[in-house]
Design a protein around this motif. Structure first.
Motif, mmCIF file in Angstrom:
data_model
loop_
_atom_site.group_PDB
_atom_site.id
_atom_site.type_symbol
_atom_site.label_atom_id
_atom_site.label_comp_id
_atom_site.label_asym_id
_atom_site.label_seq_id
_atom_site.Cartn_x
_atom_site.Cartn_y
_atom_site.Cartn_z
ATOM 1 N N ALA A 1 8.479 8.018 -8.728
ATOM 2 C CA ALA A 1 9.304 8.498 -7.622
ATOM 3 C C ALA A 1 9.352 7.502 -6.461
ATOM 4 N N ASN A 2 8.462 6.503 -6.490
ATOM 5 C CA ASN A 2 8.432 5.504 -5.413
ATOM 6 C C ASN A 2 9.015 4.160 -5.838
ATOM 7 N N LEU A 3 9.793 4.177 -6.922
ATOM 8 C CA LEU A 3 10.376 2.930 -7.426
ATOM 9 C C LEU A 3 11.283 2.258 -6.397
ATOM 10 N N ASP B 1 0.810 -1.209 0.000
ATOM 11 C CA ASP B 1 0.000 0.000 0.000
ATOM 12 C C ASP B 1 0.850 1.268 0.000
ATOM 13 N N PHE B 2 1.616 1.498 -1.079
ATOM 14 C CA PHE B 2 2.310 2.781 -1.245
ATOM 15 C C PHE B 2 1.858 3.349 -2.582
ATOM 16 N N VAL B 3 1.962 4.669 -2.735
ATOM 17 C CA VAL B 3 1.501 5.302 -3.965
ATOM 18 C C VAL B 3 2.383 4.860 -5.136
ATOM 19 N N ASP B 4 1.760 4.282 -6.163
ATOM 20 C CA ASP B 4 2.498 3.694 -7.277
ATOM 21 C C ASP B 4 2.884 4.764 -8.299
HETATM 22 C C1 NAG Z 1 5.309 7.338 -2.139
HETATM 23 O O1 NAG Z 1 4.476 6.540 -1.332
HETATM 24 C C2 NAG Z 1 4.250 7.059 -0.038
HETATM 25 C C3 NAG Z 1 3.461 6.033 0.738
HETATM 26 O O2 NAG Z 1 2.249 5.742 0.120
HETATM 27 C C4 NAG Z 1 3.540 8.405 -0.146
HETATM 28 O O3 NAG Z 1 3.383 8.955 1.145
HETATM 29 C C5 NAG Z 1 4.367 9.325 -1.020
HETATM 30 O O4 NAG Z 1 3.662 10.531 -1.245
HETATM 31 C C6 NAG Z 1 4.672 8.677 -2.352
HETATM 32 N N1 NAG Z 1 5.566 9.549 -3.113
HETATM 33 C C7 NAG Z 1 5.144 10.280 -4.126
HETATM 34 C C8 NAG Z 1 6.188 11.112 -4.795
HETATM 35 O O5 NAG Z 1 3.991 10.274 -4.520
#
Ligand code: NAG
Ligand code: NAG
Ligand code: NAG
Length: 308
Positions: A127-129, A121-124
């Motif tokens: 930048a979250n690679l 459950d992290f934003v896909d």
């Molecule tokens: C990456 O995932 C986290 C956790 O879900 C989130 O808080 C963060 O905003 C995400 N990064 C970007 C750049 O969206």
């Protein structure tokens, strides 16, 4: 008289047996409970029991929700190869969470159908690679440390799992092994318009340690646990391959060549069956092209190729 003596012998044995059976059932059901319920915040886990059936190689493919055609093409080609040189190979896709419930439902159904999705459950987003890759390391650490090797690759890649397996068997390494398209003397790009832009806040130094291109790197499975463990103490950087390189530097693990010839290509190559039989990765492959290349290779099984 003899009768009552027997009772003194048999009753304790019977009692001990009952206790033993009950404890066994408890332990078994507890094990079952732990296996089923201990999801460690994963939204989806793939269908595999690595303890029962340890794979030789696990391929972890970073992918996003919209890339259904790429996942289908990979399942029909290199991701569908389940036994190579008598060794078990498994391919799983790494995904995060999307904003819309519709996409989440689609991915959950896809995972149920194919049993090959690892999701947290992290934003896909791009930048979250690094989070996505670390999810893969965490999954190997907790659920599949029995695998011999792990590959991390992307969904726009050609991967020759046959040649890779042959080379890994020949190399015969078991621990602290890391290979791929090695980048030495890499440095942060400070141009804000670049995809690989890294600010001085994110990374103040002017050189990266050696790392392997995120398009495809392969490591002995112990490295997953080591990297996962050390990752919390490494400053976060969005470039996942550089981040893994920083972890390796801290662990004093040096990326090594798999073969004297170059076999990992982080760029595109002109296709020929003979060339693609002797490479491990090639980049920028669209799903229809992947299918074409794969069938061409399958149809050229007996073909003679010049020595490379
Ligand atoms: C990456 O995932 C986290 C956790 O879900 C989130 O808080 C963060 O905003 C995400 N990064 C970007 C750049 O969206
Ligand atoms: C592989 O390495 C082990 C030691 O790590 C050695 O015992 C074995 O003979 C090697 N096998 C081959 C095929 O080289
Ligand atoms: C994990 O890292 C800590 C230090 O950060 C170290 O003490 C520990 O031995 C490591 N565990 C493993 C399994 O590598």
């Amino acid at each position: 008289m003899a009768h009552s003596k027997l009772r003194y012998i048999f009753l304790p044995i019977l009692g001990a047996l009952c206790v033993y059976i009950i404890m066994h059932i408890l332990i078994l059901s507890k094990g079952h409970f732990v296996f089923k319920e201990d999801h460690r915040d994963f939204l989806q886990l793939p269908e595999i029991d690595c303890r029962q059936n340890p794979p030789f190689l696990v391929l972890l493919v970073t992918s996003s929700h919209g890339e259904v055609p790429a996942r289908m093409a990979i399942r029909q080609t290199w991701g569908g190869a389940s036994v190579v040189e008598g060794r078990q190979i498994k391919t799983f896709f790494l995904l995060g969470a999307t904003a819309t419930q519709r996409d989440m439902t689609a991915v959950s159904q896809e995972g149920q159908r194919h049993g090959d999705i690892i999701q947290k459950d992290f934003v896909d987003v791009y930048a979250n690679l690094t989070l996505k890759t670390m999810m893969g390391m965490e999954w190997v650490h907790h659920f599949c440390p029995q695998a011999a090797f792990v590959m991390k690759t992307d969904s726009d890649m050609f991967v020759n799992v046959y040649y890779l397996t042959q080379l890994l068997l020949k190399k015969n390494r078991t621990t602290r092994f890391f290979t791929g398209a090695i980048k030495t003397n890499g440095f942060p790009i400070r141009d804000k318009s670049s995809k690989w832009f890294v600010s001085e806040d994110e990374y103040p130094w002017d050189r990266y340690p050696p790392f392997c291109s995120g398009t495809g790197y392969v490591f002995s499975s112990d490295v997953a646990s080591l990297v996962y463990n050390v990752s919390e103490s490494i400053p976060f950087i969005r470039l996942e391959d550089v981040f893994v390189g920083l972890c390796l530097a801290k662990l004093n693990i040096k990326p090594e060549k798999l073969h004297s010839e170059q076999t990992f290509f982080s760029f595109g190559l002109r296709f020929s069956t003979c060339r693609f039989k002797n490479i491990v990765t090639c980049h920028f492959i669209k799903p229809p092209t992947l299918l074409l290349y794969w069938y061409a290779l399958e149809n050229s099984r007996g073909e003679e190729c010049p020595d490379v």
